[in-house]
Write a protein that holds these residues in place. Structure first.
Motif, PDB file in Angstrom:
ATOM      1  N   GLN A 144       0.828  -1.214   0.000  1.00 33.17           N
ATOM      2  CA  GLN A 144       0.000   0.000   0.000  1.00 33.17           C
ATOM      3  C   GLN A 144       0.853   1.250   0.000  1.00 33.17           C
ATOM      4  N   LYS A 145       1.938   1.237   0.740  1.00 33.28           N
ATOM      5  CA  LYS A 145       2.847   2.373   0.764  1.00 33.28           C
ATOM      6  C   LYS A 145       3.468   2.606  -0.617  1.00 33.28           C
ATOM      7  N   ILE A 146       3.869   1.533  -1.237  1.00 30.42           N
ATOM      8  CA  ILE A 146       4.450   1.665  -2.584  1.00 30.42           C
ATOM      9  C   ILE A 146       3.419   2.225  -3.566  1.00 30.42           C
ATOM     10  N   GLN A 147       2.167   1.749  -3.455  1.00 38.33           N
ATOM     11  CA  GLN A 147       1.106   2.246  -4.331  1.00 38.33           C
ATOM     12  C   GLN A 147       0.888   3.743  -4.133  1.00 38.33           C
ATOM     13  N   GLU A 148       0.868   4.188  -2.912  1.00 43.24           N
ATOM     14  CA  GLU A 148       0.691   5.614  -2.625  1.00 43.24           C
ATOM     15  C   GLU A 148       1.838   6.430  -3.208  1.00 43.24           C
ATOM     16  N   GLU A 149       3.034   5.880  -3.118  1.00 40.22           N
ATOM     17  CA  GLU A 149       4.198   6.572  -3.683  1.00 40.22           C
ATOM     18  C   GLU A 149       4.088   6.679  -5.203  1.00 40.22           C
ATOM     19  N   MET A 150       3.642   5.596  -5.820  1.00 36.03           N
ATOM     20  CA  MET A 150       3.470   5.609  -7.279  1.00 36.03           C
ATOM     21  C   MET A 150       2.420   6.636  -7.696  1.00 36.03           C
ATOM     22  N   ASP A 151       1.336   6.753  -6.922  1.00 34.21           N
ATOM     23  CA  ASP A 151       0.303   7.739  -7.233  1.00 34.21           C
ATOM     24  C   ASP A 151       0.857   9.156  -7.157  1.00 34.21           C
ATOM     25  N   LEU A 152       1.720   9.404  -6.166  1.00 33.32           N
ATOM     26  CA  LEU A 152       2.328  10.726  -6.046  1.00 33.32           C
ATOM     27  C   LEU A 152       3.237  11.020  -7.231  1.00 33.32           C
TER      28      LEU A 152
END
Length: 447
Positions: free
Chosen positions: A297-305
């Motif tokens: 989930q953290k990686i996904q949030e980073e990708m969205d940013l």
């Protein structure tokens, strides 16, 4: 998802699209069926005691032609442009007293209130608009002359909608009747009206004979008007039909659908961001996240940013900073690489094809594309869209309007002559575009 296939009227597949692909056909079919839509005089339909000539093979040419016009923007606009140019600013009665040194007519105003009011009436304006509309769209119109109760005068003129009108088969070379119904091609003797048709050679003489024989009372008569450039004696084809036969109208209609599906289904990736695994190992160490789903989930949030930083108009020309180290092998281990993707799909060629189709359709109407702002900035159909070019193109259309204007005036002149008014000429008003050095932007002229 099954593929959706779009066919033309002849069953030829034009394009297909599914969830992840788009396809179109190329080339020309070996044989088309357009010719089957042209009417055959021997193709008739019997209704009661009347034998009608079918208008095309399905007896529904105006209905089908109207659909083609309504879904083809440039064709509809081009026809409406010609319609407005020919009708000008209306008609007025006058007398020709002679000619000047330039051989232009010298016109005298007719101070006859009854005639002037008639020419400016809604009845005449409506007749002109509807009659010429049908000639442009379908190649023929059906004006109706309406006598008074005792048949001594013609007191009304109307245009019966061509969608509802069919002519009977000629008898000894003359068409006798027009059958009118709102239910063509499915019509029977209970839902139709029958009108006698005036002799095409000399309608006025035909009316005079009918008046002498006392056959005008309680009846009205059809005075057919045709675009006689086409040689067919029953239902001549409209001028724009050549663009239909050539396929340009199909092209003009399919290009917007093609582009809509292409934009909807094409891959719109703009950037390829290459992130090394080492970055994620240091950004979110595995040891810090016993629960694997939380790390993901953290990686996904980073990708969205990251995506938000690279997209959206608010982020245009925005910089992104990254850091990396050099490994023991001398190569960068955490270097990000951001590459713009080359979108192989180009819509320009489709837009050029669409512009060419629009031009060809307008050419079939004898309309210079520049006068409607349809000129192209370069290529085969390039043209100067300046004021002079537009003005000259408009003047050419006005100059060529004479014959069409005389044709649609014929029933009105027949009406006046039948009523004993024989020394009146009808002329159209025009607004002509001029250059500023003449002291005005327009001039009022008569033709």
């Amino acid at each position: 998802m099954a593929a959706t296939v779009i066919y033309n009227d002849q069953g030829v597949p034009l394009m297909a699209y599914g969830k992840n692909y788009f396809a179109s056909t190329a080339g020309i079919p070996e044989k088309t069926k357009y010719t089957e839509q042209i009417q055959d005089v021997d193709n008739t339909v019997t209704i009661g005691e009347h034998v009608c000539c079918s208008w095309a093979s399905g007896n529904n040419f105006p209905q089908e032609a109207s659909k083609v016009i309504s879904r083809t923007g440039v064709l509809n606009t081009g026809l409406k442009f010609i319609h407005k140019v020919v009708l000008g600013q209306g008609i007025f009665p006058c007398r020709v007293s002679g000619y000047d040194e330039k051989r232009n007519e010298k016109l005298e105003v007719v101070n006859h209130p009854e005639i002037i009011n008639l020419m400016q009436s809604r009845m005449i304006r409506r007749y002109l608009a509807n009659s010429y509309r049908d000639i442009l769209k379908f190649g023929i119109s059906f004006p109706q002359l309406i006598p008074n109760q005792d048949g001594s005068k013609i007191v009304g003129i109307n245009t019966i909608n061509a969608l509802h009108s069919r002519l009977t088969k000629p008898e000894n070379g003359q068409i006798k009747h027009c059958i009118v119904s709102g239910e063509w091609p499915d019509v029977n003797s209970r839902n139709m009206e029958v009108y006698p048709v005036l002799d095409n050679y000399d309608p006025l003489a035909d009316l005079e004979i009918l008046r002498y024989e006392g056959k005008l009372k309680g009846k009205s008569f059809i005075y057919p008007l045709r675009d006689e450039w086409d040689n067919d004696d029953i239902y001549p084809l409209p001028s724009w039909w050549s663009a239909k036969l050539a396929g340009w109208i199909d092209v003009a209609n399919k290009i917007p659908a093609f582009l809509a599906k292409a934009y909807e289904n094409q891959i719109t990736w703009m950037w390829h961001v290459k992130i090394p695994y080492a970055y994620w190992d240091k950004r979110f160490p595995v040891a810090d996240y016993p629960d694997k789903s939380i790390r993901q989930q953290k990686i996904q949030e980073e990708m969205d940013l990251i995506e938000e930083s690279l997209t959206d108009s608010a982020n245009a020309n925005k910089a992104i900073f990254t850091h990396y180290t050099i490994g023991t092998n001398g190569k960068p281990e955490e270097q990000w690489i951001i590459e713009p993707l080359d979108n192989k799909y180009k819509a320009d060629d489709k837009l050029l094809t669409s512009a060419a189709a629009n031009s060809e359709i307008l050419f079939s109407l004898m309309v210079n594309p520049n006068v409607l702002g349809a000129g192209m900035p370069g290529g085969t159909y390039a043209g100067n869209q300046g004021g002079s070019n537009i003005r000259e193109a408009f003047l050419v259309n006005v100059a060529m309007a004479w014959l069409d204007r005389q044709n649609i005036l014929d029933p009105i002149e027949t009406m006046l002559q039948f009523n004993g008014i024989k020394d009146i000429q009808l002329r159209f008003r025009n607004t002509i575009l001029t250059t500023l050095d003449t002291g005005s932007g327009t001039q009022k002229v008569i033709s």
